[in-house]
Scaffold this motif. Structure first.
Motif, PDB file in Angstrom:
ATOM      1  N   UNK A  24       0.823  -1.206   0.000  1.00 37.45           N
ATOM      2  CA  UNK A  24       0.000   0.000   0.000  1.00 37.45           C
ATOM      3  C   UNK A  24       0.853   1.251   0.000  1.00 37.45           C
ATOM      4  N   UNK A  25       0.379   2.269  -0.663  1.00 36.08           N
ATOM      5  CA  UNK A  25       1.043   3.572  -0.636  1.00 36.08           C
ATOM      6  C   UNK A  25      -0.019   4.660  -0.641  1.00 36.08           C
ATOM      7  N   UNK A  26       0.361   5.819  -0.137  1.00 36.56           N
ATOM      8  CA  UNK A  26      -0.574   6.943  -0.096  1.00 36.56           C
ATOM      9  C   UNK A  26      -1.397   7.011   1.170  1.00 36.56           C
ATOM     10  N   UNK A  27      -1.211   6.040   2.066  1.00 36.20           N
ATOM     11  CA  UNK A  27      -1.907   6.060   3.342  1.00 36.20           C
ATOM     12  C   UNK A  27      -1.196   5.101   4.295  1.00 36.20           C
ATOM     13  N   UNK A  28      -1.517   5.227   5.562  1.00 36.31           N
ATOM     14  CA  UNK A  28      -0.976   4.288   6.546  1.00 36.31           C
ATOM     15  C   UNK A  28      -2.097   3.339   6.958  1.00 36.31           C
ATOM     16  N   UNK A  29      -1.713   2.285   7.659  1.00 33.96           N
ATOM     17  CA  UNK A  29      -2.679   1.265   8.037  1.00 33.96           C
ATOM     18  C   UNK A  29      -3.513   1.648   9.255  1.00 33.96           C
ATOM     19  N   UNK A  30      -3.238   2.792   9.854  1.00 34.85           N
ATOM     20  CA  UNK A  30      -4.019   3.198  11.014  1.00 34.85           C
ATOM     21  C   UNK A  30      -5.492   3.301  10.663  1.00 34.85           C
ATOM     22  N   UNK A  31      -6.303   2.671  11.510  1.00 37.93           N
ATOM     23  CA  UNK A  31      -7.757   2.757  11.348  1.00 37.93           C
ATOM     24  C   UNK A  31      -8.225   2.345   9.955  1.00 37.93           C
ATOM     25  N   UNK A  32      -7.636   1.286   9.450  1.00 40.00           N
ATOM     26  CA  UNK A  32      -8.077   0.752   8.167  1.00 40.00           C
ATOM     27  C   UNK A  32      -8.416  -0.728   8.315  1.00 40.00           C
ATOM     28  N   UNK A  33      -9.113  -1.223   7.352  1.00 41.98           N
ATOM     29  CA  UNK A  33      -9.322  -2.660   7.211  1.00 41.98           C
ATOM     30  C   UNK A  33      -8.911  -3.022   5.785  1.00 41.98           C
ATOM     31  N   UNK A  34      -8.197  -4.109   5.647  1.00 42.36           N
ATOM     32  CA  UNK A  34      -7.735  -4.530   4.331  1.00 42.36           C
ATOM     33  C   UNK A  34      -8.204  -5.948   4.076  1.00 42.36           C
ATOM     34  N   UNK A  35      -8.667  -6.173   2.883  1.00 41.43           N
ATOM     35  CA  UNK A  35      -9.208  -7.475   2.557  1.00 41.43           C
ATOM     36  C   UNK A  35      -8.717  -8.008   1.227  1.00 41.43           C
ATOM     37  N   UNK A  36      -8.948  -9.280   1.053  1.00 39.35           N
ATOM     38  CA  UNK A  36      -8.702  -9.948  -0.217  1.00 39.35           C
ATOM     39  C   UNK A  36     -10.025 -10.509  -0.742  1.00 39.35           C
TER      40      UNK A  36
END
Length: 127
Positions: A24-36
């Motif tokens: 990922x680029x352009x943001x940090x993982x704080x307060x995110x959810x990432x899925x496949x």
């Protein structure tokens, strides 16, 4: 600009393993959810696995439970999907998606409504 770069796909025999990466680029993982998610030819897109940066919780589709493992390396801004005991029915294009609205918990529906998607990586499992 939010960007997700999925990689690691390929051709593998049934029973084999692959590890997908979502950088990922352009943001940090704080307060995110990432899925496949994945989409096989002629089929609808389906959820595979996801992880919450808020509480570290992970979720898996029934079809991959016990075989796939999702993990996150926040220092590298990368999420991984370790896929073991692969089956021909796992053949699909795999996409990573991020919900960066700030909610941070996992919701399959939120990915579909608010998600930013990567370009996908092809996984082919031969029998």
């Amino acid at each position: 600009e939010v960007q997700l770069q999925a990689s690691g796909g390929g051709l593998v025999q049934a029973g084999g393993s692959l590890r997908l990466s979502c950088a990922a680029s352009g943001f940090t993982f704080d307060d995110t959810a990432i899925g496949w998610f994945r989409q096989a030819p002629g089929k609808e897109r389906e959820e595979v696995s996801c992880i919450s940066s808020k509480d570290g919780s992970t979720y898996y589709a029934d079809s991959v439970k016990g075989r796939f493992t999702i993990s996150s390396d926040n220092a590298k801004n990368t999420v991984y999907l370790q896929m073991n005991s692969l089956k021909p029915e796992d053949t699909a294009v795999y996409y990573c998606v991020v919900d960066k609205t700030g909610w941070g918990y996992v919701s399959w529906d939120r990915f579909l409504v608010f998600g930013s998607w990567g370009q996908g990586t092809q996984v082919t499992v031969s029998s």
